[in-house]
Design a protein around this motif. Structure first.
Motif, short mmCIF file in Angstrom:
data_model
loop_
_atom_site.label_atom_id
_atom_site.label_comp_id
_atom_site.label_asym_id
_atom_site.label_seq_id
_atom_site.Cartn_x
_atom_site.Cartn_y
_atom_site.Cartn_z
N GLU A 42 -3.89 -55.80 -41.17
CA GLU A 42 -4.05 -57.22 -41.50
C GLU A 42 -2.82 -57.82 -42.16
O GLU A 42 -2.67 -59.03 -42.22
N GLY A 43 -1.89 -56.99 -42.62
CA GLY A 43 -0.68 -57.49 -43.26
C GLY A 43 0.50 -57.66 -42.30
O GLY A 43 1.61 -57.87 -42.74
N GLY A 44 0.25 -57.56 -41.02
CA GLY A 44 1.32 -57.71 -40.04
C GLY A 44 1.82 -56.39 -39.48
O GLY A 44 2.69 -56.36 -38.62
N GLY A 45 1.29 -55.29 -40.00
CA GLY A 45 1.67 -53.98 -39.51
C GLY A 45 2.77 -53.35 -40.35
O GLY A 45 3.19 -53.89 -41.37
N ALA A 46 3.22 -52.20 -39.90
CA ALA A 46 4.26 -51.47 -40.61
C ALA A 46 5.01 -50.58 -39.62
O ALA A 46 4.46 -50.18 -38.59
N LEU A 47 6.25 -50.30 -39.95
CA LEU A 47 7.08 -49.42 -39.16
C LEU A 47 7.60 -48.29 -40.04
O LEU A 47 7.99 -48.52 -41.18
N LEU A 48 7.60 -47.09 -39.52
CA LEU A 48 8.28 -45.96 -40.16
C LEU A 48 9.52 -45.71 -39.32
O LEU A 48 9.42 -45.46 -38.11
N MET A 49 10.69 -45.85 -39.94
CA MET A 49 11.96 -45.75 -39.22
C MET A 49 12.83 -44.63 -39.78
O MET A 49 12.81 -44.38 -40.98
N ARG A 50 13.59 -44.00 -38.87
CA ARG A 50 14.58 -43.00 -39.28
C ARG A 50 15.96 -43.56 -38.96
O ARG A 50 16.26 -43.96 -37.83
N ILE A 51 16.81 -43.59 -39.97
CA ILE A 51 18.18 -44.07 -39.83
C ILE A 51 18.98 -43.06 -38.99
O ILE A 51 18.87 -41.86 -39.22
N ASP A 52 19.77 -43.55 -38.04
CA ASP A 52 20.57 -42.65 -37.21
C ASP A 52 21.57 -41.84 -38.03
O ASP A 52 21.80 -40.67 -37.75
N ARG A 53 22.20 -42.48 -39.01
CA ARG A 53 23.18 -41.81 -39.86
C ARG A 53 22.74 -41.93 -41.31
O ARG A 53 23.08 -42.93 -41.97
N PRO A 54 21.99 -40.93 -41.80
CA PRO A 54 21.53 -41.01 -43.20
C PRO A 54 22.70 -41.21 -44.15
O PRO A 54 23.84 -40.81 -43.86
N PHE A 55 22.42 -41.83 -45.29
CA PHE A 55 23.46 -42.13 -46.27
C PHE A 55 22.90 -41.88 -47.67
O PHE A 55 21.70 -41.70 -47.85
N VAL A 56 23.79 -41.84 -48.64
CA VAL A 56 23.40 -41.67 -50.04
C VAL A 56 23.68 -42.99 -50.74
O VAL A 56 24.77 -43.55 -50.63
N TYR A 57 22.67 -43.49 -51.45
CA TYR A 57 22.79 -44.73 -52.21
C TYR A 57 22.18 -44.50 -53.58
O TYR A 57 21.03 -44.07 -53.68
N LYS A 58 22.97 -44.73 -54.61
CA LYS A 58 22.53 -44.49 -55.99
C LYS A 58 21.96 -43.08 -56.16
O LYS A 58 20.89 -42.88 -56.72
N ASP A 59 22.71 -42.11 -55.63
CA ASP A 59 22.37 -40.69 -55.72
C ASP A 59 21.07 -40.31 -55.01
O ASP A 59 20.46 -39.29 -55.33
N VAL A 60 20.63 -41.11 -54.06
CA VAL A 60 19.40 -40.84 -53.32
C VAL A 60 19.74 -40.77 -51.83
O VAL A 60 20.34 -41.69 -51.28
N ARG A 61 19.35 -39.67 -51.19
CA ARG A 61 19.55 -39.55 -49.74
C ARG A 61 18.55 -40.48 -49.03
O ARG A 61 17.35 -40.41 -49.26
N CYS A 62 19.08 -41.32 -48.18
CA CYS A 62 18.27 -42.32 -47.48
C CYS A 62 18.28 -42.02 -45.98
O CYS A 62 19.33 -42.07 -45.33
N GLU A 63 17.11 -41.67 -45.47
CA GLU A 63 16.98 -41.37 -44.05
C GLU A 63 15.77 -42.07 -43.44
O GLU A 63 15.83 -42.56 -42.32
N TYR A 64 14.66 -42.12 -44.19
CA TYR A 64 13.42 -42.72 -43.68
C TYR A 64 13.06 -43.96 -44.49
O TYR A 64 13.19 -43.96 -45.73
#
Length: 117
Positions: free
Chosen positions: A38-60
């Motif tokens: 009811e909120g418009g849905g949601a997507l779970l995405m995986r980044i092609d090239r994971p990166f680190v931002y503020k000491d956190v690995r970002c991939e999903y």
């Protein structure tokens, strides 16, 4: 829902420093899973090239439309959606509901546009 496996681009607009670090280039990703709700849905995405931002690995990331009346289905017709985008850790992928962000109390998140590539 037929969006799984769709290649997308994430165009970040916030946080500013993260966008600057990419030179405002779109971030390629693939939709791992999608759902309607009811909120418009949601997507779970995986980044092609994971990166680190503020000491956190970002991939999903989980993306949810920001505006009423907007749904993730817009991607199926070539449209784009303005989303809130929240980084999720790998262990959340195995949760009963990987789209559930009720556990989130801060961390890497932003605003961006998701469009097909």
């Amino acid at each position: 829902m037929g969006l799984s496996g769709t290649n997308v681009l994430i165009k970040l607009s916030d946080p500013w420093d993260l966008g600057e670090s990419f030179g405002w280039e779109p971030v390629p990703a693939v939709i791992v899973a999608a759902r309607k709700d009811e909120g418009g849905g949601a997507l779970l995405m995986r980044i092609d090239r994971p990166f680190v931002y503020k000491d956190v690995r970002c991939e999903y990331f989980v993306a949810r439309p920001r505006y009423d009346g907007t749904t993730v289905d817009s991607l199926t017709t070539g449209g784009s959606i303005l989303c809130g985008i929240t980084r999720v850790p790998v262990d959340r992928l195995e949760a009963d509901d990987p789209f559930d962000l009720s556990w989130w109390r801060g961390g890497v998140a932003g605003i961006g546009e998701v469009e097909p590539r």
